[in-house]
Design a protein around this motif. Structure first.
Motif, PDB file in Angstrom:
ATOM      1  N   GLU A 154       0.834  -1.205   0.000  1.00 25.39           N
ATOM      2  CA  GLU A 154       0.000   0.000   0.000  1.00 25.39           C
ATOM      3  C   GLU A 154       0.862   1.246   0.000  1.00 25.39           C
ATOM      4  O   GLU A 154       2.016   1.218   0.412  1.00 25.39           O
ATOM      5  CB  GLU A 154      -0.913  -0.004   1.229  1.00 25.39           C
ATOM      6  CG  GLU A 154      -2.012  -1.033   1.073  1.00 25.39           C
ATOM      7  CD  GLU A 154      -2.965  -1.060   2.256  1.00 25.39           C
ATOM      8  OE1 GLU A 154      -2.575  -0.559   3.323  1.00 25.39           O
ATOM      9  OE2 GLU A 154      -4.071  -1.581   2.088  1.00 25.39           O
ATOM     10  N   CYS A 155       0.253   2.357  -0.443  1.00 28.59           N
ATOM     11  CA  CYS A 155       0.956   3.638  -0.420  1.00 28.59           C
ATOM     12  C   CYS A 155       1.028   4.120   1.021  1.00 28.59           C
ATOM     13  O   CYS A 155       0.075   3.985   1.780  1.00 28.59           O
ATOM     14  CB  CYS A 155       0.233   4.659  -1.279  1.00 28.59           C
ATOM     15  SG  CYS A 155       1.029   6.270  -1.241  1.00 28.59           S
ATOM     16  N   GLU A 156       2.180   4.695   1.380  1.00 25.07           N
ATOM     17  CA  GLU A 156       2.320   5.176   2.754  1.00 25.07           C
ATOM     18  C   GLU A 156       1.587   6.488   2.969  1.00 25.07           C
ATOM     19  O   GLU A 156       1.328   6.886   4.091  1.00 25.07           O
ATOM     20  CB  GLU A 156       3.814   5.339   3.081  1.00 25.07           C
ATOM     21  CG  GLU A 156       4.492   3.998   3.285  1.00 25.07           C
ATOM     22  CD  GLU A 156       5.999   4.077   3.172  1.00 25.07           C
ATOM     23  OE1 GLU A 156       6.541   5.199   3.129  1.00 25.07           O
ATOM     24  OE2 GLU A 156       6.626   3.004   3.126  1.00 25.07           O
ATOM     25  N   ARG A 157       1.276   7.179   1.888  1.00 25.09           N
ATOM     26  CA  ARG A 157       0.673   8.507   2.023  1.00 25.09           C
ATOM     27  C   ARG A 157      -0.800   8.541   1.627  1.00 25.09           C
ATOM     28  O   ARG A 157      -1.461   9.562   1.802  1.00 25.09           O
ATOM     29  CB  ARG A 157       1.448   9.502   1.171  1.00 25.09           C
ATOM     30  CG  ARG A 157       2.952   9.465   1.447  1.00 25.09           C
ATOM     31  CD  ARG A 157       3.704  10.251   0.404  1.00 25.09           C
ATOM     32  NE  ARG A 157       3.434  11.671   0.494  1.00 25.09           N
ATOM     33  CZ  ARG A 157       3.389  12.497  -0.546  1.00 25.09           C
ATOM     34  NH1 ARG A 157       3.583  12.045  -1.746  1.00 25.09           N
ATOM     35  NH2 ARG A 157       3.142  13.771  -0.374  1.00 25.09           N
ATOM     36  N   CYS A 158      -1.305   7.454   1.008  1.00 25.60           N
ATOM     37  CA  CYS A 158      -2.698   7.443   0.555  1.00 25.60           C
ATOM     38  C   CYS A 158      -3.373   6.161   1.041  1.00 25.60           C
ATOM     39  O   CYS A 158      -2.698   5.181   1.323  1.00 25.60           O
ATOM     40  CB  CYS A 158      -2.796   7.425  -0.966  1.00 25.60           C
ATOM     41  SG  CYS A 158      -1.928   8.747  -1.791  1.00 25.60           S
ATOM     42  N   ASP A 159      -4.709   6.183   1.060  1.00 27.07           N
ATOM     43  CA  ASP A 159      -5.441   4.945   1.292  1.00 27.07           C
ATOM     44  C   ASP A 159      -5.583   4.222  -0.037  1.00 27.07           C
ATOM     45  O   ASP A 159      -6.679   4.134  -0.588  1.00 27.07           O
ATOM     46  CB  ASP A 159      -6.833   5.254   1.863  1.00 27.07           C
ATOM     47  CG  ASP A 159      -6.739   5.794   3.272  1.00 27.07           C
ATOM     48  OD1 ASP A 159      -5.712   5.549   3.931  1.00 27.07           O
ATOM     49  OD2 ASP A 159      -7.679   6.478   3.708  1.00 27.07           O
ATOM     50  N   ARG A 170       4.330   2.106  -7.855  1.00 27.00           N
ATOM     51  CA  ARG A 170       3.964   3.517  -7.963  1.00 27.00           C
ATOM     52  C   ARG A 170       2.549   3.717  -7.472  1.00 27.00           C
ATOM     53  O   ARG A 170       1.678   2.890  -7.722  1.00 27.00           O
ATOM     54  CB  ARG A 170       3.980   3.957  -9.431  1.00 27.00           C
ATOM     55  CG  ARG A 170       5.344   4.309  -9.920  1.00 27.00           C
ATOM     56  CD  ARG A 170       5.231   4.979 -11.281  1.00 27.00           C
ATOM     57  NE  ARG A 170       6.348   4.522 -12.089  1.00 27.00           N
ATOM     58  CZ  ARG A 170       6.373   4.569 -13.416  1.00 27.00           C
ATOM     59  NH1 ARG A 170       5.332   5.027 -14.075  1.00 27.00           N
ATOM     60  NH2 ARG A 170       7.423   4.144 -14.063  1.00 27.00           N
ATOM     61  N   CYS A 171       2.344   4.850  -6.794  1.00 24.97           N
ATOM     62  CA  CYS A 171       0.992   5.220  -6.394  1.00 24.97           C
ATOM     63  C   CYS A 171       0.424   6.131  -7.477  1.00 24.97           C
ATOM     64  O   CYS A 171       1.004   7.172  -7.773  1.00 24.97           O
ATOM     65  CB  CYS A 171       1.003   5.941  -5.055  1.00 24.97           C
ATOM     66  SG  CYS A 171      -0.621   6.588  -4.630  1.00 24.97           S
ATOM     67  N   HIS A 172      -0.705   5.758  -8.058  1.00 22.57           N
ATOM     68  CA  HIS A 172      -1.286   6.560  -9.131  1.00 22.57           C
ATOM     69  C   HIS A 172      -2.054   7.756  -8.585  1.00 22.57           C
ATOM     70  O   HIS A 172      -2.568   8.559  -9.343  1.00 22.57           O
ATOM     71  CB  HIS A 172      -2.189   5.697 -10.013  1.00 22.57           C
ATOM     72  CG  HIS A 172      -1.416   4.758 -10.897  1.00 22.57           C
ATOM     73  ND1 HIS A 172      -2.000   3.911 -11.782  1.00 22.57           N
ATOM     74  CD2 HIS A 172      -0.078   4.550 -11.009  1.00 22.57           C
ATOM     75  CE1 HIS A 172      -1.069   3.212 -12.418  1.00 22.57           C
ATOM     76  NE2 HIS A 172       0.099   3.580 -11.961  1.00 22.57           N
ATOM     77  N   HIS A 173      -2.133   7.871  -7.264  1.00 25.82           N
ATOM     78  CA  HIS A 173      -2.874   8.991  -6.685  1.00 25.82           C
ATOM     79  C   HIS A 173      -1.970  10.118  -6.237  1.00 25.82           C
ATOM     80  O   HIS A 173      -2.331  11.275  -6.308  1.00 25.82           O
ATOM     81  CB  HIS A 173      -3.747   8.506  -5.538  1.00 25.82           C
ATOM     82  CG  HIS A 173      -4.712   7.459  -5.986  1.00 25.82           C
ATOM     83  ND1 HIS A 173      -5.852   7.757  -6.691  1.00 25.82           N
ATOM     84  CD2 HIS A 173      -4.665   6.106  -5.902  1.00 25.82           C
ATOM     85  CE1 HIS A 173      -6.477   6.638  -7.006  1.00 25.82           C
ATOM     86  NE2 HIS A 173      -5.786   5.624  -6.536  1.00 25.82           N
ATOM     87  N   CYS A 174      -0.776   9.787  -5.719  1.00 27.27           N
ATOM     88  CA  CYS A 174       0.117  10.847  -5.248  1.00 27.27           C
ATOM     89  C   CYS A 174       1.458  10.825  -5.955  1.00 27.27           C
ATOM     90  O   CYS A 174       2.275  11.721  -5.768  1.00 27.27           O
ATOM     91  CB  CYS A 174       0.319  10.741  -3.742  1.00 27.27           C
ATOM     92  SG  CYS A 174       1.361   9.358  -3.268  1.00 27.27           S
ATOM     93  N   GLY A 175       1.706   9.811  -6.772  1.00 27.50           N
ATOM     94  CA  GLY A 175       2.967   9.772  -7.512  1.00 27.50           C
ATOM     95  C   GLY A 175       4.127   9.150  -6.745  1.00 27.50           C
ATOM     96  O   GLY A 175       5.236   9.078  -7.272  1.00 27.50           O
TER      97      GLY A 175
HETATM   98 ZN   LIG Z   1      -0.094   7.664  -2.736  1.00 28.57          ZN
END
Ligand SMILES: [Zn+2]
Ligand SMILES: [Zn+2]
Length: 763
Positions: A477-482, A495-500
């Motif tokens: 999981e992304c550490e900065r987003c859900d 890669r997180c597609h929400h925060c990059g």
């Molecule tokens: Zn993210």
């Protein structure tokens, strides 16, 4: 732009420091008029200044430089007034007038004011959004550019004399001799001869060249080749054109035409009339960078060069196009959403191509719909506006039903090509390996063999949407987003597609150390699977990962339209207005994402997406086939779409919205808040809810605050408050009271917040 919301408190403090508290009494300010100035700060008000010293008051539409706190800012005079709310001693002078004459006309200011009022956004930021960057920064409308020209001595000079010793100087001098006495723009020289600056020194010393500044060159629309004749219109096209020709005044026209029905040809002929009558045409298109075919076609059919405004331009190019629209030098202006604010000298017609496209809605900063503003602007200017789509939005369709807009139909493909056949592949009976079922793979083989091209559509980029542990089931999981991290195999990254956010692709689980594996498919994995199966064929992937470089997308699509690729794999980008002449098969790999969406727009969106991508198949005498992989072939959505087409899906969705009281039968506004601490976001929304209490009731529902569907994104907690009303004016009155009150509220300093009127995403 998002940062600006948070800066509100600081900016306010600055201004307040300089002008102290606003007294309630109004003051007459000497003999000078008071300038009501729009300054690009996140406060919903005008700022008062006196004209610059010893200068006549600048007219509305002129830019001024003003002291603002300890800084100087560029603002635009909105109007002149006889008095100010500031005490005379507190009223400061603008430091400079930047324009001798208004750069924005009264009509432009009217649209800006409407936008600020309707979207409840600070007018100064609306002005800033409407201006090209160079004007926003206070640069002149006609910037001076550096020019190099040959002198009389240089003209007569034989370059062969220096060719041996100084070949670069000789080369430059030849260029200058060719260009003649008017000289060459230095930036053009840099493109032609990258090291010209060293060479020019020698020429200047010898008196063979001179350097000077000149006004930036004006746009010349006559550089196109003569207009080409268009095809003969079929009966539907001719009828639509006749209706369009019946009015020069305000009217909204929807051309609903299946892909390939030739709606562009109808616009083109109407544009020809308008341009021939000496008026200008403004065309808004979803992404010009992605649809160069439209610009090329307009240019060759109309025989004029359009002034083009899109995000891929340099600041100078953008300003030149803007200036040409404003002066009337360009009669055809083509742009993406922000082009709606371009000043027009003699507007005659506005066209919004692909009106359903989401890119017309700006989703951050000033959240506006360019399509809706096009209609407002056409009304203000009393000119017609034409909306075109194969899959019109329910908002526009409902206006047609209500008789507000004229609905024109182009039900057939121009040239009589047959519509594609659509079939479902049941993935519960035909399991997919790496995203591909056997019937789809077999169909691809069949079409390739027959000389066709296949497009495989999957709205998910990367290799796999999930990285899962084979042993404990842990998901990366992304550490900065859900949200989950997407596996990108090519770059060996998560890669997180929400925060990059990115991190290296691990081979073992962070929890238990056992091996991990990618789960599900993205375009990258699908490409790999297709390469394995169709090794002898040319396969091209088109998504935002494969085309990150400027121009890469255009090059990829160019080569695809030339037929260089046998199989195209890609995301939504492939469904936008491209014409692939050899394309006979469209495969939609994972169509189920939209079937059970929670958003009330799910069915509409899904139908738009399927119909748009299906429309790419089979044009120009080649029958098309569309295969859709789904685990829910019995779902009612499919039978409605396959038997009744987009029109039936739209009709059913409208009926449902009317019952459930969703737009277009009610109006929505969304107040969003984001903060590092969840409580700060919720506090702000609670404050807003209290401020709205007097307005809330039967006619204005206030829902929330609730966490956003993705409650944490890029390290911020996000929450929202939804306002819903069947009465547009009540909703707007409430928002008009809410915004300034919130700007003054201490809670607003701890969170980013924004108002989204007519949101198209409810999170
Ligand atoms: Zn993210
Ligand atoms: Zn594990």
């Amino acid at each position: 732009m998002a940062l600006v919301d948070r800066a509100g408190a600081r900016v306010r403090a600055n201004y307040v420091k300089s002008v102290s508290k606003r007294p309630i009494t109004k003051h007459r300010a000497s003999n000078d008029p008071v300038l009501k100035v729009a300054v690009a700060v996140p406060l919903s008000r005008e700022f008062d200044y006196l004209p610059p010293k010893d200068t006549p008051a600048p007219a509305p539409g002129c830019r001024v430089e003003v002291p603002f706190g300890s800084r100087r800012q560029v603002g635009v005079v909105l109007r002149l007034a006889g008095e100010s709310t500031l005490a005379p001693g507190k009223l400061r002078r603008a430091s400079a007038a930047l324009d001798a004459e208004p750069i924005l006309a009264a009509d432009d200011l009217r649209l800006i004011q409407f936008t600020a009022d309707y979207y409840h956004h600070p007018v100064g930021e609306v002005v800033a959004a409407s201006l090209p960057a160079l004007l926003r920064q206070g640069k002149p409308l006609h910037p001076q550019v550096e020019m190099i020209a040959v002198t009389a001595a240089g003209e007569a000079f034989d370059t062969a004399v220096i060719a041996g010793r100084a070949p670069k100087q000789a080369e430059l001098l030849e260029h200058l001799q060719d260009a003649g006495g008017n000289g060459v723009d230095a930036s053009l020289l840099t493109e032609l001869l990258p090291h010209w600056r060293r060479a020019v020194k020698g020429l200047l010393l010898k008196g063979l060249a001179s350097r000077f500044e000149a006004r930036a060159e004006d746009f010349d629309e006559t550089l196109a080749s003569p207009a080409e004749a268009g095809p003969t219109l079929n009966a539907d096209q001719a009828a639509a054109l006749d209706t369009l020709r019946a009015t020069d005044g305000f009217g909204v026209f929807l051309i609903e035409g299946v892909t390939g029905s030739g709606k562009t040809e109808v616009y083109l002929q109407r544009m020809q009339d308008v341009i021939a009558s000496g008026k200008q045409v403004l065309v808004l298109a979803p992404e010009i960078g992605l649809t160069p075919q439209l610009v090329t076609r307009l240019r060759s059919r109309l025989g004029i060069v359009p002034a083009v405004l899109h995000s891929g331009l340099t600041d100078n190019e953008r300003l030149a196009a803007w200036r040409a629209a404003r002066s009337g030098a360009a009669r055809l202006i083509v742009g993406t959403r922000s082009a709606i604010f371009t000043p027009l000298r003699s507007p005659g017609l506005i066209i919004v191509d692909e009106e359903h496209d989401h890119s017309f809605k700006q989703q951050e900063g000033l959240r506006y719909s360019a399509r809706d503003l096009a209609i407002v602007r056409a009304k203000q200017l009393n000119i017609p506006v034409v909306l075109g789509s194969a899959t019109p939005t329910l908002e526009v369709l409902q206006h047609c039903h209500a008789g507000n807009y004229t609905h024109l139909h182009l039900p057939q493909r121009a040239g009589g090509a047959a519509p594609p056949t659509i079939r479902l592949i049941d993935t519960t009976r035909n399991p997919a390996t790496e995203g591909l079922t056997e019937p789809l793979a077999a169909a691809i083989g069949r079409h390739l063999e027959a000389g066709g091209q296949a497009l495989i559509f999957l709205n998910r980029r990367g290799f796999a949407p999930t990285l899962i542990c084979s042993s404990c089931g842990h998901v990366a999981e992304c550490e900065r987003c859900d949200s989950r991290m997407t596996v990108h195999a090519g770059s060996r990254q998560l890669r997180c597609h929400h925060c990059g956010a990115t991190r290296p692709l691990p081979s073992t689980c962070s929890e238990c150390g056992e091996p991990v594996r990618p789960l599900g498919e993205g375009t990258e994995r699908l490409e790999e699977a297709l390469r394995a199966r169709f090794a002898a064929h040319r396969i091209m992937r088109v998504d935002s990962d494969s085309t990150q470089h400027k121009g890469a997308m255009v090059a990829a699509l160019d080569s695809a339209t030339q037929g260089d690729a046998d199989i195209l794999v890609g995301t939504q980008m492939l469904s936008k207005g491209h014409h692939f002449p050899k394309l006979t098969l469209v495969g939609i790999v994972n169509a189920d994402q939209g079937l059970f969406g929670t958003d009330f727009r799910s069915a509409e969106r899904m139908a738009q997406s399927v119909v748009q991508v299906a429309g790419r198949a089979g044009r120009e005498d080649r029958a098309g086939e569309v295969l859709i992989q789904t685990a829910f072939p019995e779902h009612r959505f499919w039978s409605t779409l396959i038997d009744g087409g987009y029109a039936r899906v739209a009709a059913e969705a409208l009926a449902e919205r009317e019952q459930t009281r969703w737009p277009p039968f009610t109006r929505l506004a969304l107040l969003r808040a984001a903060a590092h601490r969840r409580d700060d976001a919720l506090d702000l929304l609670d404050t807003a809810r209290r401020l709205l209490a007097a307005d809330a009731g039967e006619h204005l529902r206030v829902l929330g605050p609730v966490d956003a569907p993705m409650a944490r994104k890029a390290g911020r907690y996000r929450a929202q408050l939804l306002l819903q009303s069947s009465d547009r004016s009540r909703l707007h009155d409430a928002l008009a009271r809410l915004r300034p009150a919130l700007e003054q509220s201490p809670a607003a300093r701890k969170a980013r917040w924004s108002i989204d009127v007519d949101p198209i995403e409810l999170f």
